[in-house]
Design a protein around this motif. Structure first.
Motif, PDB file in Angstrom:
ATOM      1  N   ALA A  30       0.702  -1.254   0.105  1.00 47.26           N
ATOM      2  CA  ALA A  30      -0.235  -0.126   0.044  1.00 47.26           C
ATOM      3  C   ALA A  30       0.924   1.456  -0.128  1.00 47.26           C
ATOM      4  N   ASP A  31       1.832   1.193   0.816  1.00 49.01           N
ATOM      5  CA  ASP A  31       2.916   2.358   0.914  1.00 49.01           C
ATOM      6  C   ASP A  31       3.547   2.653  -0.528  1.00 49.01           C
ATOM      7  N   THR A  32       3.859   1.676  -1.125  1.00 43.58           N
ATOM      8  CA  THR A  32       4.737   1.617  -2.439  1.00 43.58           C
ATOM      9  C   THR A  32       3.979   2.236  -3.323  1.00 43.58           C
ATOM     10  N   VAL A  33       2.605   1.958  -3.526  1.00 42.69           N
ATOM     11  CA  VAL A  33       1.757   2.364  -4.527  1.00 42.69           C
ATOM     12  C   VAL A  33       0.855   3.610  -4.469  1.00 42.69           C
ATOM     13  N   ARG A  34       1.186   4.154  -3.115  1.00 43.15           N
ATOM     14  CA  ARG A  34       0.298   5.171  -2.795  1.00 43.15           C
ATOM     15  C   ARG A  34       0.204   6.336  -3.666  1.00 43.15           C
ATOM     16  N   ASP A  35       1.459   6.908  -4.335  1.00 42.24           N
ATOM     17  CA  ASP A  35       1.391   7.873  -5.220  1.00 42.24           C
ATOM     18  C   ASP A  35       0.682   7.738  -6.659  1.00 42.24           C
ATOM     19  N   ILE A  36       0.860   6.765  -7.133  1.00 45.54           N
ATOM     20  CA  ILE A  36       0.259   6.134  -8.435  1.00 45.54           C
ATOM     21  C   ILE A  36      -0.930   5.704  -8.492  1.00 45.54           C
ATOM     22  N   LYS A  37      -1.566   5.079  -7.479  1.00 44.78           N
ATOM     23  CA  LYS A  37      -3.120   4.483  -7.111  1.00 44.78           C
ATOM     24  C   LYS A  37      -3.940   5.647  -7.772  1.00 44.78           C
ATOM     25  N   PRO A  38      -4.379   6.708  -7.242  1.00 44.25           N
ATOM     26  CA  PRO A  38      -4.975   7.685  -7.881  1.00 44.25           C
ATOM     27  C   PRO A  38      -5.119   7.653  -9.322  1.00 44.25           C
ATOM     28  N   VAL A  39      -3.989   7.687  -9.918  1.00 44.15           N
ATOM     29  CA  VAL A  39      -3.818   7.959 -11.468  1.00 44.15           C
ATOM     30  C   VAL A  39      -4.367   6.663 -12.378  1.00 44.15           C
ATOM     31  N   LEU A  40      -3.942   5.536 -11.606  1.00 49.16           N
ATOM     32  CA  LEU A  40      -4.495   4.235 -12.271  1.00 49.16           C
ATOM     33  C   LEU A  40      -5.956   4.288 -11.997  1.00 49.16           C
ATOM     34  N   LEU A  41      -6.577   4.335 -11.006  1.00 47.33           N
ATOM     35  CA  LEU A  41      -7.935   4.413 -10.764  1.00 47.33           C
ATOM     36  C   LEU A  41      -8.744   5.207 -11.734  1.00 47.33           C
ATOM     37  N   LEU A  42      -8.132   6.380 -11.944  1.00 49.21           N
ATOM     38  CA  LEU A  42      -8.567   7.407 -12.888  1.00 49.21           C
ATOM     39  C   LEU A  42      -8.766   6.695 -14.313  1.00 49.21           C
ATOM     40  N   LEU A  43      -7.481   6.041 -14.691  1.00 49.27           N
ATOM     41  CA  LEU A  43      -7.477   5.576 -15.880  1.00 49.27           C
ATOM     42  C   LEU A  43      -8.423   4.437 -16.104  1.00 49.27           C
ATOM     43  N   GLN A  44      -8.546   3.501 -15.056  1.00 44.16           N
ATOM     44  CA  GLN A  44      -9.630   2.490 -15.154  1.00 44.16           C
ATOM     45  C   GLN A  44     -10.929   3.089 -15.184  1.00 44.16           C
ATOM     46  N   GLY A  45     -11.003   4.248 -14.529  1.00 40.86           N
ATOM     47  CA  GLY A  45     -12.454   4.620 -14.591  1.00 40.86           C
ATOM     48  C   GLY A  45     -12.886   5.053 -15.831  1.00 40.86           C
ATOM     49  N   GLY A  46     -11.846   5.653 -16.673  1.00 40.31           N
ATOM     50  CA  GLY A  46     -11.996   6.236 -17.983  1.00 40.31           C
ATOM     51  C   GLY A  46     -12.328   5.359 -18.899  1.00 40.31           C
ATOM     52  N   VAL A  47     -11.372   4.158 -18.884  1.00 37.16           N
ATOM     53  CA  VAL A  47     -11.882   2.961 -20.001  1.00 37.16           C
ATOM     54  C   VAL A  47     -13.249   2.422 -19.564  1.00 37.16           C
ATOM     55  N   PHE A  48     -13.511   2.262 -18.225  1.00 42.73           N
ATOM     56  CA  PHE A  48     -14.995   1.673 -17.816  1.00 42.73           C
ATOM     57  C   PHE A  48     -15.969   2.641 -18.673  1.00 42.73           C
ATOM     58  N   PHE A  49     -15.825   3.926 -18.590  1.00 40.27           N
ATOM     59  CA  PHE A  49     -16.885   4.663 -19.059  1.00 40.27           C
ATOM     60  C   PHE A  49     -16.645   4.520 -20.474  1.00 40.27           C
ATOM     61  N   LEU A  50     -15.644   4.297 -21.232  1.00 42.12           N
ATOM     62  CA  LEU A  50     -15.693   3.907 -22.427  1.00 42.12           C
ATOM     63  C   LEU A  50     -16.466   2.680 -23.089  1.00 42.12           C
ATOM     64  N   LEU A  51     -16.204   1.769 -21.946  1.00 45.68           N
ATOM     65  CA  LEU A  51     -16.888   0.255 -22.304  1.00 45.68           C
ATOM     66  C   LEU A  51     -18.356   0.639 -22.118  1.00 45.68           C
ATOM     67  N   LEU A  52     -18.745   1.458 -21.230  1.00 47.25           N
ATOM     68  CA  LEU A  52     -20.396   1.830 -20.998  1.00 47.25           C
ATOM     69  C   LEU A  52     -20.960   2.520 -22.230  1.00 47.25           C
ATOM     70  N   ILE A  53     -20.182   3.469 -22.899  1.00 48.40           N
ATOM     71  CA  ILE A  53     -20.444   4.040 -24.068  1.00 48.40           C
ATOM     72  C   ILE A  53     -20.632   3.101 -25.118  1.00 48.40           C
ATOM     73  N   GLY A  54     -19.665   2.193 -25.280  1.00 47.69           N
ATOM     74  CA  GLY A  54     -19.654   1.289 -26.422  1.00 47.69           C
ATOM     75  C   GLY A  54     -20.825   0.353 -26.043  1.00 47.69           C
ATOM     76  N   GLY A  55     -21.163  -0.007 -25.017  1.00 47.14           N
ATOM     77  CA  GLY A  55     -22.338  -0.871 -24.460  1.00 47.14           C
ATOM     78  C   GLY A  55     -23.576  -0.284 -24.822  1.00 47.14           C
ATOM     79  N   VAL A  56     -23.854   1.080 -24.402  1.00 51.25           N
ATOM     80  CA  VAL A  56     -24.758   1.638 -24.685  1.00 51.25           C
ATOM     81  C   VAL A  56     -25.267   1.811 -26.231  1.00 51.25           C
ATOM     82  N   ASN A  57     -24.003   2.139 -27.115  1.00 51.10           N
ATOM     83  CA  ASN A  57     -24.236   2.137 -28.517  1.00 51.10           C
ATOM     84  C   ASN A  57     -24.723   0.688 -29.019  1.00 51.10           C
ATOM     85  N   LEU A  58     -24.114  -0.444 -28.656  1.00 51.42           N
ATOM     86  CA  LEU A  58     -24.447  -1.678 -28.889  1.00 51.42           C
ATOM     87  C   LEU A  58     -25.832  -1.990 -28.732  1.00 51.42           C
ATOM     88  N   VAL A  59     -26.369  -1.458 -27.552  1.00 51.32           N
ATOM     89  CA  VAL A  59     -27.742  -1.895 -27.091  1.00 51.32           C
ATOM     90  C   VAL A  59     -28.759  -1.223 -28.037  1.00 51.32           C
TER      91      VAL A  59
END
Length: 816
Positions: free
Chosen positions: A270-299
């Motif tokens: 936890a201490d080693t990844v403390r600085d990079i964790k928010p950035v990675l979670l942000l990027l994961q949230g971004g691609v999840f949004f992308l998947l949602l948009i693609g899913g809505v498009n396909l629906v």
């Protein structure tokens, strides 16, 4: 008919998908893009945040961090006395060790090479739970300088340097001009986080380095393994109790109390990844949004397709097809499509991982573990199947709730979609626009933040500046006088070289990662009761360092070569330092001491004030204050940086610098030869890469939103073609029809933008810690995002609307 699906049903589904090539290809490509982006980002998140450390029982590994918040220092590592004290007295620690990074020179005269090497205590590998492949670890006797010439090799270094010699134990090689004996070899693949050490040596010291007055020389990392049954809370209590006991008899007891000294115990991962964790979670949230948009498009696309098959489904249900059979067929079809898109997404994800490597994943903790493997593939395919099932749900609902009687009684040419189905599809367009708006505005905030950071002045002029690092081995340069003599010869030689405008040396190159801060006391300014002395950046420097870097002189003079030989000890301070202690007056002639208590014998007189410099990164906002000392008596084991200002391309001077150094000492390499701008660029990786990826995700989201809007409205035009023909035959003008469909698109756009703006506010709040000089809501970003969305969506709306306005009444009424 049976409710269960047969092999014949599967063949029929595959034949239908093969016939509808355009539909199938659109679905597969959309899923491949969205799933592939998620695969690539999840590979990083999985390696850095999700997976346990590659050691036995990794949850028991912890680290301790000293903090002095009253002195402006929140994190300061640990010290050698901390290691010995906590090893003996913290019972919650089953094993305690220390680690310190660094480098060393290997190789003979004429071809020296500097490589990474780490210093560790004897228990380091046992604490991690890593057994040696051969040999032994270090002993307690080897923790003293006189017996410390021992090394444990990594498997890679053993193979490269010793040709994988099975008899390597007991053999020697030259390290910093001294023979070092090999006592062990590590197993293949061992790497401690971002360390690139080729071998390890004992973290040796003198007995005086272990005394209480060195407890706060925090320049190493302490790693411990919790005892069975012990917890972080128990370890924290024991460390707190030990600190409370030691502070009372500490030589700097009152200062430590004023600095609010404490030690925090954290899980190592936890201490080693403390600085990079928010950035990675942000990027994961971004691609999840992308998947949602693609899913809505396909629906929406699947709903349009299901609408076209309504009569077929109605006939089949009338002939006895059960609800379970219809639902199963729809689910199987969407899952097959999702798995196909997932397989293509694996290829996209593998390429994305390579792209991320270019963007700097190697700088991340355990970045070397980011790989595309079978585990990641299975997780991705499982997630693809789940996406397929979720996509099938609205299609199943629509298929099972079609009104059979009305459908069978309606002629295809006159049929129009029900209001409920229209509302569903329009709702999905609104959702798609809103999600794309959130993603686009988030990318805008990151981009604006990045631009603000890049436009921030570092406090110096990096253009046309070359840097290189040199570390003098103790064997050849054991005394201060010898080290200083080498530096002065180097300065003289470099000043005489063509193309050199100014040359300087420093032990604290900005953005170079070798930043030292220490408590400083001012003559005549004692801290108030309950307060503490402050810590400031300290950078021993020589030559024309400030002129070479382009750091302006505000008051007084720069340091000179002669200052290394005068009895009067002098220094420079920056504006932040001067304003803190002498606001509104001149600091020239004032004295300070680089000690927790003012020491008359080691006091420095301020002779100049220079401009403020960003030390760690351009986004640095804390006015820490800096002190520049002469090199005499202030050389650090990590060496120093050479700084050359030239009138030509900086890299053109690199061969000359190496040649000059080898002329002075054939066994001395120059490392990190690169322009000063490169240091700044590397410090920006953690900000530039997320912004770039967010922009890519936003661009894809825009395309998906446009395609989705176009597809739904184009279908609506096609479904209402007969109705439009009748209206135009009765006198409706093309402009009225065009305005009707454009108005529909504009209403859907407006609803999506409103919802998206609310989502963007929430996303901005979540991203606040990652932004520089930008609030959670930025009107300019919202307006620009709305304008881009309007342009893209209205263009996607205009094309089918224009087609509607050109419908021929005769042809429309003639259609079957």
């Amino acid at each position: 008919m049976h409710s269960l699906l047969s092999l014949a049903d599967l063949r029929q589904i595959l034949r239908r998908l093969a016939r509808e090539r355009g539909f199938t290809l659109t679905v597969l490509l959309t899923l491949a893009l969205c799933i592939g982006a998620n695969v690539a980002i999840y590979a990083v998140v999985d390696a850095v945040l999700v997976r346990a450390l590659p050691y036995p029982e990794p949850g028991r590994l912890v680290t301790t961090v000293n903090a002095y918040p009253g002195a402006g220092v929140e994190r300061a590592g640990a010290s050698l006395p901390n290691y010995y004290d906590r090893r003996e007295q913290i019972k919650a620690f089953a094993s305690t060790s220390v680690w310190q990074g660094g480098n060393a020179i290997i190789g003979g005269a004429g071809s020296p090479q500097r490589v990474d090497r780490d210093r560790v205590s004897p228990e380091f590998f046992a604490t991690l739970g890593v057994p040696l492949a051969m040999g032994r670890t270090f002993t307690e006797e080897e923790m003293f300088y006189k017996d410390s010439s021992r090394a444990i090799l990594t498997d890679e270094f053993w193979r490269q340097q010793f040709n994988a010699d099975p008899e390597v134990l007991g053999k020697t090689f030259i390290v910093d001009s001294l023979p070092v004996t090999v006592v062990g070899v590590l197993p293949p693949g061992f790497r401690y986080f971002t360390s690139k050490a080729r071998f390890f040596v004992p973290l040796a010291s003198d007995p005086k380095d272990r005394l209480p007055d060195r407890r706060h020389s925090n320049n190493m990392q302490l790693i411990a393994r919790l005892a069975p049954g012990a917890s972080l809370a128990v370890a924290q209590e024991q460390v707190n109790a030990l600190n409370a006991q030691q502070v009372e008899d500490d030589p700097f007891s009152s200062l430590l109390k004023g600095a609010k000294f404490r030690t925090d115990v954290f899980g190592l991962h936890a201490d080693t990844v403390r600085d990079i964790k928010p950035v990675l979670l942000l990027l994961q949230g971004g691609v999840f949004f992308l998947l949602l948009i693609g899913g809505v498009n396909l629906v929406n696309l699947l709903l349009i397709r299901a609408s076209g098959r309504t009569k077929e489904l109605a006939v089949r249900q009338a002939l006895g097809a059960g609800a379970g059979h219809v639902a199963g067929e729809v689910a199987m079809e969407t899952v097959l499509l999702a798995l196909g898109g997932g397989l293509l997404g694996l290829a996209v994800g593998a390429a994305g991982i390579q792209l991320l490597a270019v963007l700097g994943t190697d700088y991340l903790p355990v970045g070397s573990a980011i790989v595309f493997d079978a585990r990641l593939a299975l997780i991705s395919l499982g997630a693809s199947a789940l996406v397929g099932l979720l996509l099938s749900l609205p299609i199943i609902w629509f298929s099972l709730h079609a009104r059979l009687a009305s459908v069978l009684q309606t002629e295809s040419r006159g049929g129009t979609t029900s209001r409920a189905a229209q509302r569903v599809r329009h709702g999905f367009i609104v959702a798609q626009v809103a999600l794309a708006f959130v993603l686009l505005s988030g990318a805008g905030l990151l981009g604006l933040s990045l631009r603000k950071v890049m436009s921030t002045s570092p406090g110096f002029r990096p253009e046309q500046v070359l840097t290189g690092n040199i570390a003098l081995p103790w064997k050849g340069y054991p005394e201060n006088e010898q080290r200083l003599a080498f530096m002065e010869r180097l300065l003289t030689e470099l000043r005489a070289q063509p193309g050199v405008v100014a040359v300087g040396l420093t032990a604290g190159l900005p953005m170079g990662g070798n930043i030292n801060n220490s408590a400083t006391t001012i003559e005549g300014q004692d801290p108030a009761p309950g307060e503490s002395v402050r810590a400031h950046y300290m950078a021993p420097s020589a030559g024309e360092y400030w002129q070479a870097m382009g750091i302006p002189l505000i008051e007084g003079r720069f340091l000179e070569d002669a200052d290394n030989h005068r009895d009067l000890r002098v220094c420079l301070v920056d504006q932040d330092f001067a304003r803190r202690y002498w606001p509104g007056s001149s600091p020239l002639g004032r004295r300070l001491s680089a000690n927790p208590k003012f020491d008359e014998k080691e006091a420095f007189t301020i002779v100049g004030v220079v401009g403020n410099v960003k030390q760690r990164e351009l986004a640095e906002t804390n006015a820490q204050g800096a002190i520049y000392f002469p090199m005499k008596g202030n050389y650090t084991p990590n060496g120093f940086s050479v700084v050359l200002r030239t009138a030509m391309e900086p890299t053109a001077l690199a061969p000359m610098l190496q040649k000059v150094v080898l002329k002075l000492d054939p066994e001395l390499p120059v490392d990190e030869l690169k322009p000063m701008q490169a240091w700044i660029d590397e410090s920006m990786v953690a900000r530039r890469s997320p912004a770039l990826l967010a922009i890519i995700f936003a661009a894809v989201a825009l395309v998906l939103a446009a395609v989705g809007t176009y597809g739904v409205l184009a279908y609506a035009v096609n479904q209402r073609r007969r109705e439009i023909g009748v209206r135009m035959a009765l006198g409706a003008q093309p402009g009225q029809v065009l305005a009707q469909f454009l108005g529909l698109g504009a209403r859907l756009l407006a609803a999506g933008v409103v919802l998206g703006a609310l989502g963007a506010w929430g996303a901005g709040k979540a991203m606040q810690k990652l932004l520089f000089g930008v609030g959670a809501v930025h009107p300019g970003v919202l307006v620009a995002t709305a304008a881009v969305m309007m342009m893209v969506v209205l263009l996607a709306t205009f094309l089918p609307s224009r087609r509607a306005s050109r419908v021929s009444p005769i042809e429309a009424l003639r259609d079957d």
